[in-house]
Design a protein around this motif. Structure first.
Motif, short mmCIF file in Angstrom:
data_model
loop_
_atom_site.label_atom_id
_atom_site.label_comp_id
_atom_site.label_asym_id
_atom_site.label_seq_id
_atom_site.Cartn_x
_atom_site.Cartn_y
_atom_site.Cartn_z
N ARG A 28 0.77 -1.25 0.22
CA ARG A 28 -0.14 -0.24 0.15
C ARG A 28 0.94 1.13 -0.06
N LEU A 29 1.90 1.12 0.52
CA LEU A 29 2.78 2.28 0.89
C LEU A 29 3.51 2.51 -0.50
N THR A 30 3.79 1.36 -1.28
CA THR A 30 4.40 1.52 -2.56
C THR A 30 3.45 2.43 -3.66
N LEU A 31 2.43 1.70 -3.50
CA LEU A 31 1.20 2.43 -4.29
C LEU A 31 1.19 3.78 -3.77
N ALA A 32 0.97 4.24 -2.70
CA ALA A 32 0.68 5.67 -2.28
C ALA A 32 2.01 6.54 -2.76
N LEU A 33 3.24 5.91 -2.66
CA LEU A 33 4.55 6.91 -3.04
C LEU A 33 4.42 7.01 -4.28
N LEU A 34 3.98 5.91 -5.33
CA LEU A 34 3.93 6.07 -6.64
C LEU A 34 2.86 7.14 -7.14
N ALA A 35 1.95 7.28 -6.45
CA ALA A 35 0.76 7.84 -6.69
C ALA A 35 1.21 9.41 -6.47
N ILE A 36 1.55 10.00 -5.22
CA ILE A 36 2.08 11.24 -4.73
C ILE A 36 3.34 11.34 -5.92
N GLY A 37 4.19 10.58 -6.18
CA GLY A 37 5.05 10.68 -7.23
C GLY A 37 4.54 11.40 -8.58
N LEU A 38 3.59 10.74 -9.05
CA LEU A 38 2.88 11.12 -10.16
C LEU A 38 2.42 12.52 -10.08
N VAL A 39 1.63 12.80 -8.88
CA VAL A 39 1.15 14.19 -8.95
C VAL A 39 2.23 15.10 -8.98
N LEU A 40 3.35 14.73 -8.16
CA LEU A 40 4.70 15.67 -8.08
C LEU A 40 5.19 15.96 -9.83
N VAL A 41 5.20 14.92 -10.32
CA VAL A 41 5.77 15.09 -11.66
C VAL A 41 4.82 15.87 -12.44
N PHE A 42 3.38 15.62 -12.33
CA PHE A 42 2.67 16.27 -13.10
C PHE A 42 2.84 17.82 -12.66
N ILE A 43 2.64 18.26 -11.23
CA ILE A 43 2.90 19.52 -10.83
C ILE A 43 4.16 20.21 -11.38
N GLY A 44 5.25 19.38 -11.19
CA GLY A 44 6.60 20.03 -11.54
C GLY A 44 6.60 20.33 -12.86
N THR A 45 6.16 19.53 -13.85
CA THR A 45 6.18 19.58 -15.26
C THR A 45 5.41 21.01 -15.63
N ILE A 46 4.32 21.11 -15.08
CA ILE A 46 3.55 22.63 -15.26
C ILE A 46 4.23 23.66 -14.91
N GLU A 47 4.96 23.52 -13.66
CA GLU A 47 5.70 24.80 -13.29
C GLU A 47 6.69 25.11 -13.96
#
Lengths: 220, 391
Positions: free
Chosen positions: B16-35
């Motif tokens: 569950r932690l693996t999936l949670a971290l990957l999901a947060i990572g996805l969000v971070l990549v999205f926001i970082g790319t826009i920024e």
């Protein structure tokens, strides 16, 4: 009704709070001061002064050098004079190039000795004066400084659409500079042709033509 | 072992932690790319991916609002290790999986080390010139130089973040046990517009700032521009003020401003951050060739002499495109030249102690995948063979 804690905090028993605290503490860490002892150093590299502001306490420098390879270092944003629509007529054969700060315009001027580079820059105030700027250009050509009297003797007033500019030609070993300094209210504009001596000699008249065509953009 | 069954270790190793971290990572990549649009590539990398936390400014106090790329990568490392300790058994049939995970761990750990230790800077010099440092144009420092010794300078490199922090305190004092004097930082602007004026800042009593007005402007993240970091500082020596000065990287082409403190002479300036080398580099010869009849660069190379390093013997090295010089754990690449000065060379300096880890990691991943798939294939073929023989 039994409440099941959210996915992460259910699994990690206080870990998010610990991480948050670490984050706050990390934000408060002061950056370290380094102390080094080094031999006394010589003067800075000449090339990065090519695009620099003239001798002035107010203007900043941007280093723009052609390169092939990894990304350019960041180029400076300099406090140039606000150019409210200066216009000119480009002589035949001059090719406009991309102008990077602090330049307002750049042209490639072909000639018998090879291509030369013509730039237009402007800075607030008198930017250190004519003598200081001429000596800076002399240094870039590998020449020693000249006295104020010698420089004044070499200056030639030339008419432009915006008043008289002071024209000077400096010959180094194989390379030369032909520059015009145009004082304006609250600013000084520099026009500089830099390149092989043969090309500078051949382009002298086209530079005068360029200068004579200067005017404010909304002037007919 | 009972610690393997501990709740914390099980939590850290949970899928569950693996999936949670990957999901947060996805969000971070999205926001970082826009920024990347407002911040630029370098700015977005620094704020979102090379950081432990993404901070927001709440009333002047930096508050973490998102985990940064480094934290996510670190937690993934912990998660993978904990999973192996609690769930994965060391069995012959699982060797491929273990190798593969070892490769992933090396990739993650290598990237964490690189983010924390990789430094990129430049050496710029012309023929005949000797230089003992490289320069990072992305970072500024407030350099205080003690020039009292006739042969050596002692340089105190103060990150400009310390000036900003001091300006935000009540007494505005910058002091440190390593500094020979302290400073009152009256103002610090992360970016400023400087103009000459007849009505300068009345606080300034000495130096280049006497005819200059500095107005704060928003910080730029445009990679083609540079922030003019500007401060109004007052050196204090043995309780006595040595005047109020303006320092700025806008003045970087001027000689550093100097003052006397007792019998010692100091210079101060804000300039691009320098990394001093153990020895010195001299550019002996710069060669620049173009394809005949064109302005297209064909080849350029720098003949550089290393000297003055007590642990490295003096030698000459030819640096050319795709052939860097390796010196003291750093790689010096031929990076640039100057159209107007045929004697000028620019080298890019990269230090990355973990440079080999991605290669080893990928090799392990490949070996692990090949091994695991091969074992599955062999087992399948044997099973099919046995089934054919029995039917």
């Amino acid at each position: 009704m039994e409440f099941r804690a959210p996915l992460i905090s259910n699994s990690l028993h206080g870990l998010p709070q610990l991480i948050g605290l670490c984050g706050i503490l990390m934000a408060c860490q002061p950056e370290e001061i380094q102390v080094v002892k080094v031999p006394k150093e010589g003067p800075p590299p000449v090339a990065s002064q090519q695009e620099s502001a003239p001798a002035s306490s107010a203007a900043a420098a941007g280093s723009v050098a052609g390169q092939a390879g990894p990304a350019n270092p960041m180029v400076g944003e300099v406090p140039t004079a606000s150019m409210t629509g200066l216009s000119w007529t480009v002589p035949d054969g001059w090719q406009p190039k991309e102008a990077r700060a602090p330049r307002l315009a750049t042209f490639l001027v072909p000639g018998p000795g090879g291509d030369a580079d013509f730039s237009v820059t402007a800075f607030p105030g008198d930017v250190g004066g004519v003598v200081a700027n001429v000596n800076r250009w002399r240094q870039q050509l590998g020449l020693g400084p000249a006295s104020a009297q010698e420089i004044q003797a070499d200056l030639q007033p030339v008419p432009t659409g915006l008043g008289d500019a002071l024209l000077v030609r400096i010959d180094g070993s194989g390379s030369s500079t032909l520059a015009a300094i145009l004082p304006q209210p609250g600013r000084t504009v520099f026009f500089r042709l830099n390149g092989p001596t043969e090309t500078i000699a051949a382009a002298h008249s086209s530079v005068l033509t360029f200068l004579s065509s200067l005017k404010m953009r909304d002037t007919p | 072992m009972s610690w393997r069954r501990s709740a914390l270790l099980k939590s850290l190793g949970s899928l569950r932690l693996t999936l949670a971290l990957l999901a947060i990572g996805l969000v971070l990549v999205f926001i970082g790319t826009i920024e990347q649009m407002p911040l630029g590539t370098y700015g977005a990398q620094k704020v979102y991916f090379k950081s432990w936390f993404v901070f927001a400014d709440l009333g002047g106090f930096p508050f973490p609002i998102l985990p940064g790329g480094q934290l996510i990568a670190s937690l993934l490392v912990v998660n993978l290790l904990a999973a192996h300790l609690t769930r994965f058994k060391l069995a012959r049939g699982k060797i491929g999986i273990h190798l593969l995970h070892a490769g992933v761990l090396l990739l993650l750990i290598g990237q964490i080390i690189a983010d924390n230790s990789q430094v990129e800077s430049f050496v710029e010099f012309e023929e005949g010139q000797t230089i003992g440092y490289s320069v990072d144009f992305h970072a500024m420092e407030f350099a205080l130089t003690d020039r009292s010794d006739p042969e050596y300078d002692v340089i105190y490199q103060v990150p400009t973040g310390r000036l900003l922090a001091a300006a935000r305190t009540r007494d505005r004092l910058l002091s440190d046990p390593v500094l020979p004097l302290s400073f009152i930082v009256h103002e610090f602007f992360p970016n400023a517009r400087l103009t000459t004026t007849d009505r300068p800042d009345h606080r300034i009593t000495h130096g280049l700032g006497l005819r200059v007005q500095a107005s704060p402007i928003p910080k730029t993240y445009n990679e083609r521009l540079r922030n003019l970091e500007t401060a109004i500082v007052e050196p204090i020596y043995q309780g006595k003020s040595l005047g109020i000065w303006m320092v700025s990287n806008a003045f970087v082409r001027q000689p550093a401003q100097t003052f006397q403190a007792g019998t010692r002479e100091f210079a101060m300036e804000i300039r691009p951050k320098r990394y001093y080398l153990p020895g010195q580099l001299t550019l002996r010869k710069f060669t620049h060739e173009r394809y005949p009849g064109t302005r297209i660069p064909k080849n350029f190379s720098s003949l550089v002499q290393i000297s003055g390093d007590p642990e490295v013997s003096d030698r000459e090295v030819l640096i050319k495109m795709n052939h860097p010089m390796r010196y003291r754990g750093q790689a010096f690449y031929q990076a640039g030249f100057d159209e107007n000065n045929p004697r000028f060379s620019r080298l890019q300096v990269v230090s990355n102690p973990s440079w080999a880890m991605p290669y080893i990691g990928l090799a392990l991943i490949t070996a692990g995948m090949v091994m695991q798939f091969s074992m599955h294939l062999i087992r399948y073929v044997r099973r099919e063979e046995a089934r054919r023989q029995t039917t």
